[in-house]
Design a protein around this motif. Sequence first.
Motif, PDB file in Angstrom:
ATOM      1  N   GLU A  49      16.444 -20.767   9.381  1.00 17.02           N
ATOM      2  CA  GLU A  49      16.569 -21.197  10.777  1.00 17.02           C
ATOM      3  C   GLU A  49      16.778 -22.710  10.856  1.00 17.02           C
ATOM      4  O   GLU A  49      16.034 -23.487  10.249  1.00 17.02           O
ATOM      5  N   GLY A  50      17.800 -23.111  11.588  1.00 14.14           N
ATOM      6  CA  GLY A  50      18.090 -24.521  11.800  1.00 14.14           C
ATOM      7  C   GLY A  50      18.872 -25.183  10.680  1.00 14.14           C
ATOM      8  O   GLY A  50      19.246 -26.352  10.793  1.00 14.14           O
ATOM      9  N   ARG A  51      19.118 -24.449   9.611  1.00 15.64           N
ATOM     10  CA  ARG A  51      19.881 -25.004   8.486  1.00 15.64           C
ATOM     11  C   ARG A  51      21.362 -24.664   8.651  1.00 15.64           C
ATOM     12  O   ARG A  51      21.716 -23.671   9.293  1.00 15.64           O
TER      13      ARG A  51
ATOM     14  N   ALA B 194      25.136 -27.836  16.356  1.00 14.77           N
ATOM     15  CA  ALA B 194      26.356 -28.067  15.585  1.00 14.77           C
ATOM     16  C   ALA B 194      26.901 -26.729  15.081  1.00 14.77           C
ATOM     17  O   ALA B 194      26.121 -25.858  14.675  1.00 14.77           O
ATOM     18  N   PRO B 195      28.210 -26.542  15.093  1.00 16.33           N
ATOM     19  CA  PRO B 195      28.792 -25.324  14.533  1.00 16.33           C
ATOM     20  C   PRO B 195      28.344 -25.150  13.085  1.00 16.33           C
ATOM     21  O   PRO B 195      28.170 -26.124  12.349  1.00 16.33           O
ATOM     22  N   GLY B 196      28.144 -23.896  12.689  1.00 12.32           N
ATOM     23  CA  GLY B 196      27.751 -23.606  11.318  1.00 12.32           C
ATOM     24  C   GLY B 196      26.259 -23.647  11.082  1.00 12.32           C
ATOM     25  O   GLY B 196      25.816 -23.581   9.936  1.00 12.32           O
ATOM     26  N   THR B 197      25.468 -23.737  12.153  1.00 16.06           N
ATOM     27  CA  THR B 197      24.010 -23.766  12.041  1.00 16.06           C
ATOM     28  C   THR B 197      23.455 -22.358  12.206  1.00 16.06           C
ATOM     29  O   THR B 197      23.852 -21.630  13.114  1.00 16.06           O
ATOM     30  N   CYS B 198      22.512 -21.984  11.360  1.00 17.21           N
ATOM     31  CA  CYS B 198      21.809 -20.702  11.485  1.00 17.21           C
ATOM     32  C   CYS B 198      20.751 -20.863  12.570  1.00 17.21           C
ATOM     33  O   CYS B 198      19.881 -21.727  12.480  1.00 17.21           O
ATOM     34  N   TYR B 199      20.827 -20.046  13.615  1.00 16.15           N
ATOM     35  CA  TYR B 199      19.892 -20.209  14.726  1.00 16.15           C
ATOM     36  C   TYR B 199      19.381 -18.881  15.280  1.00 16.15           C
ATOM     37  O   TYR B 199      19.121 -18.757  16.466  1.00 16.15           O
TER      38      TYR B 199
END
Length: 188
Positions: free
Chosen positions: A87-89, A14-19
Amino acid sequence: MTLWLVRHAQVLLAPGTCYGALNVAADREATQHSAASLAAVLPAGARISTSPLQRCEQLAQALLGLRPDLTLQTDTRLQEMNFGAWEGRRWSDIARSEFDAWTADFAGHAVGGHGESVRAVMARVAQAFDELPAGPNTVWITHAGIIRAAQLLAGGIREVTRADQWPPEGVACGQWRTLELSLIPPPQ
């Protein structure tokens, strides 16, 4: 020499996810489109170094399928920054106080509580940068943060101490930037 700094295609999150260090896949169609565009402009015999994260490996393999004259190696130093507990947030779910702690010690703060510091990222990218081969064309298939670090290194900046020193403009997913570099020995 020319250093091609290539960012992986859009990821399947999803857009806006820290990855940063999450090993997530990229969109297959976007990867193929990026590989075709890059294959059309890369000089013969270019050397590719890729981050080991699958979104970069996907692009590297797609590119090799189109251009068997290219050589490929994996380089863990080209992996994106590890954002620890972030990560993942969603970026919007990370507390302002966490960002403030990072910007207060931009170079040394372990992002996300147990992730990497900007100093650590700059050091590993500098090591890869200092070991660039003497050939005319090297391609790094990597991530936005690593591309920014390479731009700083090309400008002679080896340490960033404040957040406002970090390059604000990045490279879009599936796109690239080139740096014309002089073959200067690394600092001692």
